[in-house]
Write a protein that holds these residues in place. Structure first.
Motif, PDB file in Angstrom:
ATOM      1  N   TRP A   1       0.853  -1.220  -0.053  1.00 51.47           N
ATOM      2  CA  TRP A   1       0.080  -0.021  -0.036  1.00 51.47           C
ATOM      3  C   TRP A   1       0.660   1.296  -0.110  1.00 51.47           C
ATOM      4  O   TRP A   1       0.544   2.116  -0.861  1.00 51.47           O
ATOM      5  CB  TRP A   1      -1.038   0.063   1.136  1.00 51.47           C
TER       6      TRP A   1
ATOM      7  N   GLN B   1       2.291   1.593  -3.164  1.00 51.53           N
ATOM      8  CA  GLN B   1       1.066   2.000  -4.504  1.00 51.53           C
ATOM      9  C   GLN B   1       0.839   3.542  -4.144  1.00 51.53           C
ATOM     10  O   GLN B   1       0.952   4.198  -5.445  1.00 51.53           O
ATOM     11  CB  GLN B   1      -0.014   1.125  -3.780  1.00 51.53           C
TER      12      GLN B   1
ATOM     13  N   TYR C   1      -6.831  13.459  -3.860  1.00 48.73           N
ATOM     14  CA  TYR C   1      -6.738  12.156  -3.367  1.00 48.73           C
ATOM     15  C   TYR C   1      -6.027  12.003  -2.281  1.00 48.73           C
ATOM     16  O   TYR C   1      -6.441  10.946  -1.297  1.00 48.73           O
ATOM     17  CB  TYR C   1      -6.172  11.306  -4.941  1.00 48.73           C
TER      18      TYR C   1
ATOM     19  N   ARG D   1      -7.756  12.642   0.597  1.00 41.09           N
ATOM     20  CA  ARG D   1      -8.575  11.490   0.793  1.00 41.09           C
ATOM     21  C   ARG D   1      -8.154  10.380   1.649  1.00 41.09           C
ATOM     22  O   ARG D   1      -8.649   9.880   2.588  1.00 41.09           O
ATOM     23  CB  ARG D   1      -9.304  11.186  -0.415  1.00 41.09           C
TER      24      ARG D   1
ATOM     25  N   GLN E   1      -9.271   9.099   5.297  1.00 39.88           N
ATOM     26  CA  GLN E   1      -9.644   7.791   5.581  1.00 39.88           C
ATOM     27  C   GLN E   1      -8.767   6.594   6.159  1.00 39.88           C
ATOM     28  O   GLN E   1      -8.915   5.743   6.291  1.00 39.88           O
ATOM     29  CB  GLN E   1     -10.142   7.084   4.017  1.00 39.88           C
TER      30      GLN E   1
ATOM     31  N   PRO F   1      -7.679   4.734   8.716  1.00 40.26           N
ATOM     32  CA  PRO F   1      -8.042   4.174  10.042  1.00 40.26           C
ATOM     33  C   PRO F   1      -7.197   4.673  11.079  1.00 40.26           C
ATOM     34  O   PRO F   1      -7.676   4.761  12.458  1.00 40.26           O
ATOM     35  CB  PRO F   1      -8.554   2.889   9.960  1.00 40.26           C
TER      36      PRO F   1
ATOM     37  N   ILE G   1     -13.316   2.362   1.982  1.00 41.38           N
ATOM     38  CA  ILE G   1     -12.258   1.455   1.432  1.00 41.38           C
ATOM     39  C   ILE G   1     -10.942   1.714   2.031  1.00 41.38           C
ATOM     40  O   ILE G   1     -10.400   2.839   2.156  1.00 41.38           O
ATOM     41  CB  ILE G   1     -12.153   1.988  -0.083  1.00 41.38           C
ATOM     42  N   GLU G   2     -10.295   0.617   2.493  1.00 41.07           N
ATOM     43  CA  GLU G   2      -9.033   0.847   3.386  1.00 41.07           C
ATOM     44  C   GLU G   2      -8.076   1.241   2.613  1.00 41.07           C
ATOM     45  O   GLU G   2      -7.382   2.357   3.273  1.00 41.07           O
ATOM     46  CB  GLU G   2      -8.641  -0.713   4.038  1.00 41.07           C
ATOM     47  N   HIS G   3      -7.834   0.857   1.344  1.00 40.38           N
ATOM     48  CA  HIS G   3      -6.813   1.404   0.425  1.00 40.38           C
ATOM     49  C   HIS G   3      -7.490   2.008  -0.631  1.00 40.38           C
ATOM     50  O   HIS G   3      -7.427   1.313  -1.793  1.00 40.38           O
ATOM     51  CB  HIS G   3      -5.787   0.403   0.138  1.00 40.38           C
ATOM     52  N   PRO G   4      -7.894   3.106  -0.748  1.00 39.45           N
ATOM     53  CA  PRO G   4      -8.453   3.570  -1.875  1.00 39.45           C
ATOM     54  C   PRO G   4      -7.824   3.801  -3.208  1.00 39.45           C
ATOM     55  O   PRO G   4      -6.703   4.260  -3.023  1.00 39.45           O
ATOM     56  CB  PRO G   4      -9.042   5.136  -1.444  1.00 39.45           C
ATOM     57  N   PRO G   5      -8.110   3.376  -4.174  1.00 33.66           N
ATOM     58  CA  PRO G   5      -7.203   3.490  -5.566  1.00 33.66           C
ATOM     59  C   PRO G   5      -7.413   4.779  -6.061  1.00 33.66           C
ATOM     60  O   PRO G   5      -8.228   5.585  -6.023  1.00 33.66           O
ATOM     61  CB  PRO G   5      -7.900   2.437  -6.394  1.00 33.66           C
TER      62      PRO G   5
ATOM     63  N   ARG H   1      -8.661  -7.745  -0.242  1.00 36.45           N
ATOM     64  CA  ARG H   1      -7.557  -6.969  -0.585  1.00 36.45           C
ATOM     65  C   ARG H   1      -8.031  -6.010  -2.029  1.00 36.45           C
ATOM     66  O   ARG H   1      -8.610  -6.826  -2.724  1.00 36.45           O
ATOM     67  CB  ARG H   1      -6.245  -7.656  -0.864  1.00 36.45           C
TER      68      ARG H   1
ATOM     69  N   ILE I   1      -6.247  -3.622  -4.663  1.00 33.43           N
ATOM     70  CA  ILE I   1      -4.908  -3.293  -5.176  1.00 33.43           C
ATOM     71  C   ILE I   1      -4.963  -2.548  -6.440  1.00 33.43           C
ATOM     72  O   ILE I   1      -5.718  -3.060  -7.511  1.00 33.43           O
ATOM     73  CB  ILE I   1      -4.008  -4.595  -5.350  1.00 33.43           C
ATOM     74  N   ALA I   2      -4.288  -1.314  -6.597  1.00 35.59           N
ATOM     75  CA  ALA I   2      -4.409  -0.670  -7.610  1.00 35.59           C
ATOM     76  C   ALA I   2      -2.815  -0.340  -8.110  1.00 35.59           C
ATOM     77  O   ALA I   2      -1.887  -0.942  -7.337  1.00 35.59           O
ATOM     78  CB  ALA I   2      -4.974   0.845  -7.746  1.00 35.59           C
TER      79      ALA I   2
END
Lengths: 242, 242
Positions: free
Chosen positions: A98, A101, A151, A154, A158, A160, B55-59, B70, B72-73
């Motif tokens: 993550w 990413q 982004y 955001r 978000q 947590p 969403i935990e890991h926003p794309p 999961r 993934i982006a």
């Protein structure tokens, strides 16, 4: 082991993301190309990696990090490597990927921040693509900049674990990278940023906290930090910042 | 577990790199956006990931892969993930990072292949930036294309294990990605490629071998493979290919 960083010696550029991570980690490193040729420095040290035929993993472009026998290129791969070794990223696969990413999205944005002043080709002079730069910059400021900063805002809102970090509850290298993006944007687009910064309070608060970290502050205030200039990725041209 | 892929339904684009890896791995997956809205498909399924606040890991952008819980982006992160799970990459850190590094260089080149026809902004029509596209394409063909293909040829020629693969002695996802790049270049620049291909014999031989792999061949000859078109990343415009 002393890391060896190879990057263009007169700009912050992509190398700066690596330098910030190394500085925050208090890692032992040498900025090789900035050393005198007589001591093995200069750009020829870097070109050896780009042209040599005896390198196991030949790099396409700088920055390049030499760590013992390993030669690693691509900013985000170097940061993934350093993040794991210097606690600048989570240790689990999920968190590590993550963080990476987010760094890749930052890298993508950096290409766009560069191409505003060089929309046609890196190898043409700015003056020969100024009209095109004006058109691209207008789109960058109205669409791409808000999309990227929105982004990141955001992601912060978000998270947590903490709205103070992009990933989890503590500093990662991508926090440092977002700091550097804000630094670059403020240099290249001072008027634009003054206008839009209030839209991104969490992002700007993150920037301010990173700026105050003792090692980052010591580094950015030192002679080691190359000033922004019109040879780098972020460039200030008055006509592009209204 | 069935993977869920989310990507634009009418172009190959970046999603195609993921599809090729999934096809070669004979993985169970569903191309969600290409399913009917009534069955949970359509672009709204994708936009939920891009705008959702839970969403935990926003794309930031598609392609997006959902693997169990999961999300993934980033094309190269998805490929790193799939490569580890489906033996499409080496298992050690060093080889895994090297494969990923090559994929990132491929991703960088893809941005340039896109920007030849959209040098000013993604959101402007091609017709409104055709003159600029002509100038950028000229530079792309004379400098960037040879630099990228020359690099991949160099990596193949210097691979100590095999000149038939980019990494080690067996197929990895980045071999599939280089195959796809050649496919795209041949579509967008047929005349140019006819001229330059003899300069890159190892790269073209790799392309030919990948094309003949049974699963890749079955896929590329099927209705599932979306034809190249002038909405994708690689686009054919006669005036850009002289």
């Amino acid at each position: 082991m002393r890391y060896e960083l190879y990057y263009w010696p007169t700009i912050q550029g992509r190398g700066e993301f690596i330098r910030l991570a190394l500085e925050e980690a208090a890692a032992d490193y040498i900025d090789v190309v900035r050393q005198p040729e007589s001591e093995g420095g200069g750009v020829s040290a870097m070109f050896d990696f780009l042209t040599g035929d005896d390198i196991e993993h030949p790099p396409f472009a700088p920055p390049i990090l030499k760590a013992g026998k390993r030669v690693i290129a691509q900013t985000s791969v170097i940061l993934m490597f350093l993040g794991a070794r210097h606690k600048l990223a989570p240790t689990g696969d999920n968190g590590r990927e993550w963080t990476h990413q987010l760094q890749l999205t930052t890298d993508d944005f950096l290409v766009e921040a560069h191409d505003v002043h060089h929309p046609l080709a890196k190898s043409f002079y700015y003056e020969d693509q100024r009209d095109e730069a004006l058109r691209r910059t207008e789109n960058f400021k109205s669409e791409r900049l808000p999309k990227f900063l929105g982004y990141m805002e955001r992601v912060l809102s978000q998270n947590p674990s903490s709205r103070k970090h992009l990933v989890g509850g503590r500093l990662t290298y991508v926090d440092l990278s977002l700091f550097q993006i804000i630094e670059g944007l403020r240099y290249a687009f001072p008027n634009t940023m003054t206008r839009v910064e209030p839209n991104y309070p969490l992002t700007l608060a993150l920037h301010a906290r990173v700026a105050e970290r003792p090692r980052i502050r010591a580094y950015t205030e030192s002679e080691q930090r190359i000033p922004f200039n019109t040879h780098g990725i972020f460039r200030y041209y008055e006509e592009l910042d209204d």
